[in-house]
Design an enzyme around this catalytic site. Sequence first.
Site, mmCIF file in Angstrom:
data_model
loop_
_atom_site.group_PDB
_atom_site.id
_atom_site.type_symbol
_atom_site.label_atom_id
_atom_site.label_comp_id
_atom_site.label_asym_id
_atom_site.label_seq_id
_atom_site.Cartn_x
_atom_site.Cartn_y
_atom_site.Cartn_z
ATOM 1 C CE LYS A 283 -4.427 1.022 2.188
ATOM 2 N NZ LYS A 283 -5.451 0.423 3.040
ATOM 3 C CD GLU A 368 -18.913 -2.729 9.249
ATOM 4 O OE1 GLU A 368 -19.071 -3.819 8.637
ATOM 5 O OE2 GLU A 368 -18.083 -1.871 8.899
ATOM 6 N NE ARG A 396 -22.618 -4.778 4.427
ATOM 7 C CZ ARG A 396 -21.416 -4.919 3.895
ATOM 8 N NH1 ARG A 396 -20.405 -5.258 4.642
ATOM 9 N NH2 ARG A 396 -21.250 -4.724 2.608
HETATM 10 C C1 LIG Z 1 -18.878 -2.408 5.434
HETATM 11 C C2 LIG Z 1 -17.727 -1.442 5.441
HETATM 12 N N1 LIG Z 1 -17.105 -1.140 6.602
HETATM 13 C C3 LIG Z 1 -16.075 -0.266 6.610
HETATM 14 C C4 LIG Z 1 -15.634 0.311 5.461
HETATM 15 C C5 LIG Z 1 -14.535 1.359 5.485
HETATM 16 N N2 LIG Z 1 -13.356 0.921 4.731
HETATM 17 C C6 LIG Z 1 -13.106 1.374 3.500
HETATM 18 S S1 LIG Z 1 -11.731 0.711 2.837
HETATM 19 C C7 LIG Z 1 -11.426 -0.164 4.241
HETATM 20 C C8 LIG Z 1 -10.222 -1.024 4.322
HETATM 21 C C9 LIG Z 1 -10.187 -1.976 3.191
HETATM 22 O O1 LIG Z 1 -9.052 -2.791 3.279
HETATM 23 P P1 LIG Z 1 -8.693 -3.710 2.064
HETATM 24 O O2 LIG Z 1 -9.902 -4.406 1.573
HETATM 25 O O3 LIG Z 1 -7.551 -4.561 2.481
HETATM 26 O O4 LIG Z 1 -8.272 -2.708 0.923
HETATM 27 P P2 LIG Z 1 -6.980 -1.769 0.866
HETATM 28 O O5 LIG Z 1 -7.451 -0.409 1.255
HETATM 29 O O6 LIG Z 1 -5.962 -2.289 1.808
HETATM 30 O O7 LIG Z 1 -6.561 -1.812 -0.540
HETATM 31 C C10 LIG Z 1 -12.418 0.048 5.198
HETATM 32 C C11 LIG Z 1 -12.449 -0.553 6.540
HETATM 33 C C12 LIG Z 1 -16.316 -0.020 4.273
HETATM 34 N N3 LIG Z 1 -15.996 0.532 3.095
HETATM 35 N N4 LIG Z 1 -17.332 -0.890 4.292
#
Ligand SMILES: Cc1ncc(C[n+]2csc(CCOP(=O)(O)OP(=O)(O)O)c2C)c(N)n1
Length: 627
Positions: A283, A368, A396
Amino acid sequence: MTNLDRIKSPHDLRSMSIEQLDELSAEIRAFLVDNVTKTGGHLGPNLGVVELTLAVHRVFDSPRDPILWDTGHQTYVHKIVTGRASEFPTLRQDGGLSGYPSRAESVHDIIENSHASTALSYADGIAKAFELQGETERHVVAVIGDGALTGGMTWEAINNIASADNRSLVIVVNDNERSYSPTIGGLANKLAALRTTNAYEEFLGWGKQLLSKTPFIGRPMYETLHGMKKGIKDVVAPQGLFEDLGMKYIGPVDGHNIAELEFALVRARDFGGPVIVHAITQKGRGYAPAELDEADRFHAVGIVDPDTGKPITVAEPSWTSAFSDALVAVGQEDSSVVAITAAMLGPTGLEAFNEQFPDRTFDVGIAEQHAVTSATGMAHAGLNPVVAVYSTFLNRAFDQLLMDAALHQAGVTFVLDRAGITGDDGASHNGMWDMSLLTMVPGLELFVPRDGHQLRSALQAGISKNDGPVVLRFPKGPLPVQTPALAKIGKADILRQTAGTPDVTIVALGSMVTQVTEAADLLTARGVSVEVIDPVQALPIDVELVSHLTGRPLVVTVEDGLLDGGVGQSLMSVLHQISPSTRIVNLGIPKKFLRHAKRGTLLTESGLDAEGIADAVLSELHSQITH
Ligand SMILES: Cc1ncc(C[n+]2csc(CCOP(=O)(O)OP(=O)(O)O)c2C)c(N)n1
C-alpha cells in the site's frame, strides 16, 4: 508523448512490452500523486494496485469479462486505463469524477456501493447468470483486499463459489496486509503464513517452467500442478485455508511484477472454474510519505503537500477528536469500558483509547455485524462496550442492533461518526439512514449532540445505561462552539425563547442547531418570533417536550437525516394526536441517493441551510394566513 497519454482503453495495454508497462506504472504513480494530493482521495490503496490493475486489464477483456472491485476505493488506476485520466482534476468534486466506480461514468464500472465485502457475491451472481444464459466464454473477476476479506459476506460467497465447478470466476486477493491499519485476526495470520512460504514460491517457479513448455493449459494441467502444490504445502505450509473450502489457489504472486501476475491470471482464467490468485502488494508504493506512514499508508488523504504528504490546512478540533478524548476520560474512570471497531481504529477516534488500553480495544475486522453481537455478549458478561462505527456502516448491522442488542436489553453504546450528509464520497457514504432505522427499535435511546459538551454527556448516558442500547451520532467535520441552554424542559434544552407564544417553534437536532440558529436570526429580522429547542435525547420521544409543544401554532423539525421515518416524523405522529391544531412541518434529507458534492451544497439543495429553513417557515406562516 508518454505511455500514459497513449492509454485510452484497456486494449491499448495489449501491445505494450513489459518494459513499457513498467514505465507506464511509474508514470501512473506520478500522475496519482500529482492529482490526488490536490483533490484528496484514496491515494495509498491506488498506488498499491498499479501493476495489478494493468495485468488484470491485459488478461481479461472488460467489459465483456466484468471486473468487480470490492469496496471500489482502489479503482483510480482502472479509471485511468478505461479512458478517464483527463478527468482526474475533478475527482470527488461536484459534477466531476466519482471517488468510486460509477456506472454513469463507464461501462467498465459495475459495483458502486463502496460498502466492503460484496464483490464475491456479485461475482457469484454474475457467473451463475452467465452459466444459465450459455455465455460460457465470459469470465468474471473480483478483486478484493485482505481487509475486505475479513467481512462475513465474502465467506458466505466463497461457500457458494467453491462448489460451482464450471463457472469461470477469478478472485484476485490484493494482500497488502492492511485495512486502514494492519489487518488482524486468524485470517490475516493465515495469509501471512501463505506469504512467507518460500518453498511454495520455488515450487511455483518450477510450475512456471513446466507450464510455459506446455501448449495447452487448462484444467488437467492445473490439476497436476494443484495436486503437486497441495502435497508440498501440506509438508511446508500451515495453510489450506482456501483449498479446504474447495477453492483452487494460485500464489503468492508478486503483485508488482506484471509478468508474474499475468502468468498467474492466465492460468486462473483458462482453468474454467473458480480460482483464487493471491497477489502481494504494498500500500502506498512508490510515494515515500505514504510508504513511511505507519498509521494507514495514506489510505485516504485530504489536500496535502505532494513533497511532504503533510496536510495543507491545520486540523481543527473535530467531532471525532472530541469523542476520542471523551472516551479516554470515561475509560480512565471505569475499567469495564471497552471499545470495538470494525477495522477503523483511527478514523473513528479509538486510537488514543487503544494506546492507553490495548487490552480493552477490539478491532474485529470489517465485520460490523459481528462487532454488534460480540458487544452484546460483552455487555451480557459485565463489560461496558462502546461500538464506534461510521453511521453508514451501521446499516450492515441493523438486525444485530435490533435483535441482539435491543431485544436482549444489552447495555451497548453505539457511537456513529460521519452521520448525516458527508458529501464527497457520494451516495454510499452519507450517514443519512441511521435515524430512520433507529426510530423502529423499541426502547432505543438516541442522542444527537449539538456540541462537545453535549457529546460528553451523551457518552456518559450511554455508559451509565445497562439495560438497553444507547446510540449517539454526530457529523464529519469541526466541532461547533458550545451553545448554552437558556432553560430545560424535561430532557430538552431551550436555546431561544420568546415572551409570549412564538409564531414558530423549531426543534433542531444536533449539528442542525447551527443552521437553525442562523435561520432564527433571519426570521427574527422579518418580524417572526422564534423559539428554538434541542431535544438532546431524540428518542424515545420525550413526553415533557410533547406537552410543552402542545397548543403551539407551528412546529418545524430539522434533522440531518432521512426525512421519511426520521425523528421529526416520530415527534409529529405523537404531537399530532395530542395537539391536532398544531401545524407540523418536518425538514430532512429527501429519500434519494445523493450525488457526490460538498456537504454544504447538498444541505442547501435539501433545504437544510439557514435560508432554506427560514423559507420553509415563512411559506408555512404565509399559507396559514391565506387559508
Ligand atoms: C462495510 C464497510 N465497513 C467499513 C468500510 C470502510 N473501509 C473502507 S476501505 C477499508 C479497508 C479496506 O481494506 P482492504 O480491503 O484490504 O483494501 P486496501 O485499502 O488495503 O486496498 C475500510 C475498513 C467499508 N468501506 N465498508
